[in-house]
Design a protein around this motif. Structure first.
Motif, short mmCIF file in Angstrom:
data_model
loop_
_atom_site.label_atom_id
_atom_site.label_comp_id
_atom_site.label_asym_id
_atom_site.label_seq_id
_atom_site.Cartn_x
_atom_site.Cartn_y
_atom_site.Cartn_z
N TYR A 194 2.35 1.59 -3.37
CA TYR A 194 1.38 2.06 -4.32
C TYR A 194 0.98 3.36 -4.22
O TYR A 194 0.69 4.21 -5.19
N ASN A 195 1.37 4.04 -3.09
CA ASN A 195 0.94 5.34 -3.02
C ASN A 195 2.33 6.28 -3.03
O ASN A 195 2.31 7.42 -2.24
N MET A 232 0.67 -1.11 0.03
CA MET A 232 -0.02 0.00 -0.09
C MET A 232 0.80 1.21 0.10
O MET A 232 0.57 2.20 -0.48
N TYR A 290 -8.46 1.04 0.59
CA TYR A 290 -7.04 1.95 0.54
C TYR A 290 -6.07 0.81 1.08
O TYR A 290 -4.80 0.93 0.09
N LYS A 339 -6.33 5.04 -4.30
CA LYS A 339 -5.20 5.64 -3.68
C LYS A 339 -5.60 6.77 -2.52
O LYS A 339 -6.55 7.34 -2.73
N ARG A 340 -4.76 7.00 -1.74
CA ARG A 340 -5.05 8.35 -0.96
C ARG A 340 -5.03 9.73 -1.56
O ARG A 340 -4.34 9.85 -2.60
N LYS A 341 -5.92 10.40 -1.04
CA LYS A 341 -6.00 11.69 -1.72
C LYS A 341 -4.95 12.61 -0.98
O LYS A 341 -5.02 12.71 0.20
N ARG A 342 -4.19 13.27 -1.82
CA ARG A 342 -3.00 14.22 -1.50
C ARG A 342 -3.59 15.23 -0.86
O ARG A 342 -4.36 15.88 -1.67
N CYS A 385 -4.84 -1.40 -2.09
CA CYS A 385 -4.35 -0.81 -3.05
C CYS A 385 -5.50 -0.85 -4.08
O CYS A 385 -5.18 -0.95 -5.50
#
Length: 141
Positions: free
Chosen positions: A80-81, A77, A119, A125-128, A122
């Motif tokens: 992936y991010n 994870m 999340y 994706k996390r929101k930046r 995978c």
């Protein structure tokens, strides 16, 4: 003492009953008092998470495989991010504790284990967060 004898008698009757297979439950009270909740999950990570979370509460549980596999999934994870994996460098006990903390953080941000799984697996994706604008000092002429 009479109540204990009654419970033991009931347990023996259930244990000797060969007509039913599977799990046998004994409820204190009536059938109306029995409430059991099962969550069916197709997610391997969810199953690993339950084992790892309970391993802290019940130290007699051998969560070795679950801890290592969940750490691998959490490292995936991170990769992936766009982050470097870190759990693979920790010993098994640290992986258990850090993995529990990571999953707790994801659950806190998403609201539930169900919402955290995409999340951690995978699938999302996390929101930046948006970067704040850079303020440069004015230069004098």
């Amino acid at each position: 003492m009479v109540r204990l004898h009654k419970i033991l008698h009931t347990l023996l009757q259930i244990a000797e009953d060969r007509t039913t297979d599977g799990v046998k439950l004994v409820a204190k009270g009536s059938m109306a008092d029995l409430k059991v909740g099962f969550i069916e999950s197709q997610s391997i990570l969810h199953q690993l998470e339950v084992v790892c979370k309970n391993a802290v509460i019940y130290p007699e549980i051998d969560a070795g495989f679950a801890t290592i596999r969940r750490a691998q999934m959490l490292d995936a994870m991170l990769r992936y991010n766009g982050m470097d994996p870190v759990l693979m460098y920790l010993d098994q006990e640290a992986q258990l504790l850090v993995g529990n903390a990571v999953m707790q953080l994801i659950q806190a941000r998403t609201g539930s284990i169900k919402d955290a799984l995409p999340y951690a697996e995978c699938r999302l994706k996390r929101k930046r967060p948006a970067r704040p604008p850079i303020h440069r000092p004015l230069q004098s002429p």
